[in-house]
Design a protein around this motif. Sequence first.
Motif, short mmCIF file in Angstrom:
data_model
loop_
_atom_site.label_atom_id
_atom_site.label_comp_id
_atom_site.label_asym_id
_atom_site.label_seq_id
_atom_site.Cartn_x
_atom_site.Cartn_y
_atom_site.Cartn_z
N PRO A 49 0.83 -1.21 0.00
CA PRO A 49 0.00 0.00 0.00
C PRO A 49 0.86 1.26 0.00
CG PRO A 49 -0.04 -1.06 2.16
CD PRO A 49 0.68 -1.99 1.25
N GLY A 50 0.33 2.30 -0.61
CA GLY A 50 1.07 3.56 -0.69
C GLY A 50 0.25 4.61 -1.44
N PRO A 51 0.91 5.64 -1.95
CA PRO A 51 0.19 6.72 -2.65
C PRO A 51 -0.52 6.22 -3.91
CG PRO A 51 2.43 7.38 -2.10
CD PRO A 51 2.35 5.91 -1.84
N VAL A 52 -1.53 6.97 -4.31
CA VAL A 52 -2.20 6.74 -5.60
C VAL A 52 -1.86 7.94 -6.47
CG1 VAL A 52 -4.38 6.40 -6.80
CG2 VAL A 52 -4.05 5.43 -4.50
N LEU A 53 -0.95 7.73 -7.42
CA LEU A 53 -0.50 8.82 -8.30
C LEU A 53 -1.24 8.76 -9.63
CD1 LEU A 53 1.46 11.13 -9.05
CD2 LEU A 53 3.09 9.37 -9.80
N THR A 85 -0.26 2.82 -6.04
CA THR A 85 -0.96 2.60 -7.30
C THR A 85 -0.69 3.74 -8.26
OG1 THR A 85 -2.73 1.48 -6.07
CG2 THR A 85 -3.21 2.14 -8.33
N LEU A 86 -0.41 3.39 -9.51
CA LEU A 86 -0.20 4.37 -10.56
C LEU A 86 -1.36 4.30 -11.54
CD1 LEU A 86 1.69 6.42 -11.98
CD2 LEU A 86 2.74 4.47 -13.17
N LEU A 87 -2.04 5.43 -11.72
CA LEU A 87 -3.13 5.55 -12.69
C LEU A 87 -2.63 6.42 -13.83
CD1 LEU A 87 -6.07 6.39 -10.22
CD2 LEU A 87 -5.36 4.13 -11.03
N VAL A 88 -2.62 5.88 -15.05
CA VAL A 88 -2.09 6.61 -16.20
C VAL A 88 -3.21 6.79 -17.23
CG1 VAL A 88 -0.30 6.72 -17.97
CG2 VAL A 88 0.18 5.58 -15.80
N VAL A 89 -3.47 8.05 -17.58
CA VAL A 89 -4.48 8.36 -18.61
C VAL A 89 -3.78 9.13 -19.73
CG1 VAL A 89 -6.72 9.40 -19.09
CG2 VAL A 89 -6.22 8.53 -16.79
N PRO A 90 -3.36 8.44 -20.79
CA PRO A 90 -2.61 9.12 -21.86
C PRO A 90 -3.42 10.19 -22.59
CG PRO A 90 -2.27 6.74 -21.95
CD PRO A 90 -3.39 6.98 -20.99
N ARG A 137 -9.87 9.64 -6.49
CA ARG A 137 -9.19 8.43 -6.02
C ARG A 137 -7.71 8.67 -5.77
NH1 ARG A 137 -11.75 3.79 -7.75
NH2 ARG A 137 -10.40 2.74 -6.23
N ALA A 138 -7.18 9.79 -6.28
CA ALA A 138 -5.74 10.04 -6.25
C ALA A 138 -5.32 10.73 -4.96
CB ALA A 138 -5.34 10.89 -7.46
N THR A 139 -4.06 10.50 -4.60
CA THR A 139 -3.45 11.25 -3.50
C THR A 139 -2.50 12.30 -4.04
OG1 THR A 139 -1.62 9.66 -3.30
CG2 THR A 139 -3.58 9.27 -1.94
N HIS A 140 -2.00 12.11 -5.29
CA HIS A 140 -1.10 13.05 -5.94
C HIS A 140 -1.39 13.02 -7.44
CE1 HIS A 140 0.91 11.77 -2.23
NE2 HIS A 140 1.55 12.92 -2.23
N GLY A 196 -7.82 19.07 -1.86
CA GLY A 196 -6.65 18.85 -1.02
C GLY A 196 -5.64 17.89 -1.62
N ILE A 197 -5.63 17.77 -2.96
CA ILE A 197 -4.72 16.84 -3.65
C ILE A 197 -3.59 17.64 -4.28
CG2 ILE A 197 -4.51 15.07 -5.43
CD1 ILE A 197 -7.59 14.70 -5.17
N PRO A 198 -2.32 17.40 -3.90
CA PRO A 198 -1.22 18.14 -4.51
C PRO A 198 -1.06 17.78 -5.98
CG PRO A 198 -0.39 16.41 -3.07
CD PRO A 198 -1.87 16.46 -2.86
N LEU A 199 -0.91 18.80 -6.83
CA LEU A 199 -0.81 18.62 -8.28
C LEU A 199 0.31 19.50 -8.81
CD1 LEU A 199 -3.63 18.48 -10.93
CD2 LEU A 199 -1.77 20.12 -11.20
#
Length: 345
Positions: A49-53, A85-90, A137-140, A196-199
Motif C-alpha cells: 500500500p502507498g500513494p495513488v499517483l 498505485t499508478l493511474l495513467v491516462v494518456p 481516487r488520487a493522493t497526488h 486537497g490533492i497536490p498537483l
Amino acid sequence: MARKRSQPFQLGDIQIAPGTQERVLLPAARLYSDTPLDLHVEVLHGTKPGPVLLVCAAIHGDELNGIEICRRLIQLIDPKELTGTLLVVPVVNMFGFIQQTRYLPDRRDLNRCFPGSERGALGSRLAFLFRTQLVERATHIIDLHTGAVHRSNLPQIRVNFDNDEAKSMAAAFNCPVIMNSKDRDGSLRSTASELGIPLILYEAGEALRFDYASIKAGVNGVTNVMKMLKMMKGRRTRKKVTPVYSQRSVWMRSEGDGLVILKVDLGQQVNRGQLLAHIAPPHGGEHTSVYSSVSGIVIGISNIPVSNEGEALFHVACFDADEIPLATEMVETFVEAYPDRLSDE
C-alpha cells in the motif's frame, strides 16, 4: 513482522490484484457515428500500500508530448516492484485528440470545465467523469501539457507555491524552472486544490509535435517524483538540476505588423531593455523592435515568423538579479542532460 500487502484496487467494473496491471475502459461519450469513446486508464497496482499517483495527458487534445510520456511510463513500471498505485491516462480529451485540436467539438476548453456536472454540456460531463472516477481516487497528480499551436515552451513546472507537498513534488521532478502559478477557475488544478490533492503541471514543447528531449525529461521527472513518494526504489536522475523558482512571468508583444526576425532563442537569458526581435514589413521599409521589459529567462516563444501588432511573442520568467546566473546555468545543465535528438528509446 510481515509487511502489509495491498488490497485489490477497484476501478469501474474491474478489480486489479496487487502486483498486476490492467487497462480499464470507462465509457465517456459517443461520436456522431454512434461509435463509443472510452476513457482509457492504465492501472498499475503495487504489492504494498502507498500513494495513488494519477498521471494524465492531453486534456488539450493536440498536446502530444504527454501522451508519449505516458506510453513510455506504462512500459517502464513493473507493478510487482511498485508501492502504491499508478493511474495513467494518456488521452483525457479523446475528441480533441481525434481531431488534432486543443478543444472539444463545441470549442470549449476541457481544462475550464472542472469540477464538471453529470447533466451539463459535453465538457462538464467529461470533467465530472474524470473527477469522480479518477481525481477523487488520487493522493497526488501530475498533469502533462505542452505549449499551444506554434508556441514552444521550455520544460518547466507550474505549481501553486502555497501547497508545500506540491512544491516538494515540483522540486523532485528535476526541471530547471519552477513557476508559481495560482489556480485558475475551472481547471483540473483548481479542482485538485479544492480536494486537497497536490498537483504539479509539466509544460514542455509545442502542440502537435514530438520533442524527444522534453519527452525523456518528462519520463525521468515522473519517476523522480515516484521515488520521492517512495513508490519506486532507486536514486533520482544523476544529473541534478537545482530548480530556480519564479514568482511571475511576462509576455512580450509585437509592436508592429510583419515578419518576425528573432534575436533571442528559447531558454536564453535576457536583460531588461534587451532587443528580442525586429518586426519587418514584408515589402521593405522601417522595422519596429521588441524589447524585454524585465530580466529573466525566455520560457516560451512563438514559432510563427509573422506577427500582428499586439501578438504575444516571448514569455519571460522573472527572477531576482542574483538568481538569473543560476537559472541560466540550470537551463544549460538541463539541455546537456537531455539533448534534442530523435528517440533513443
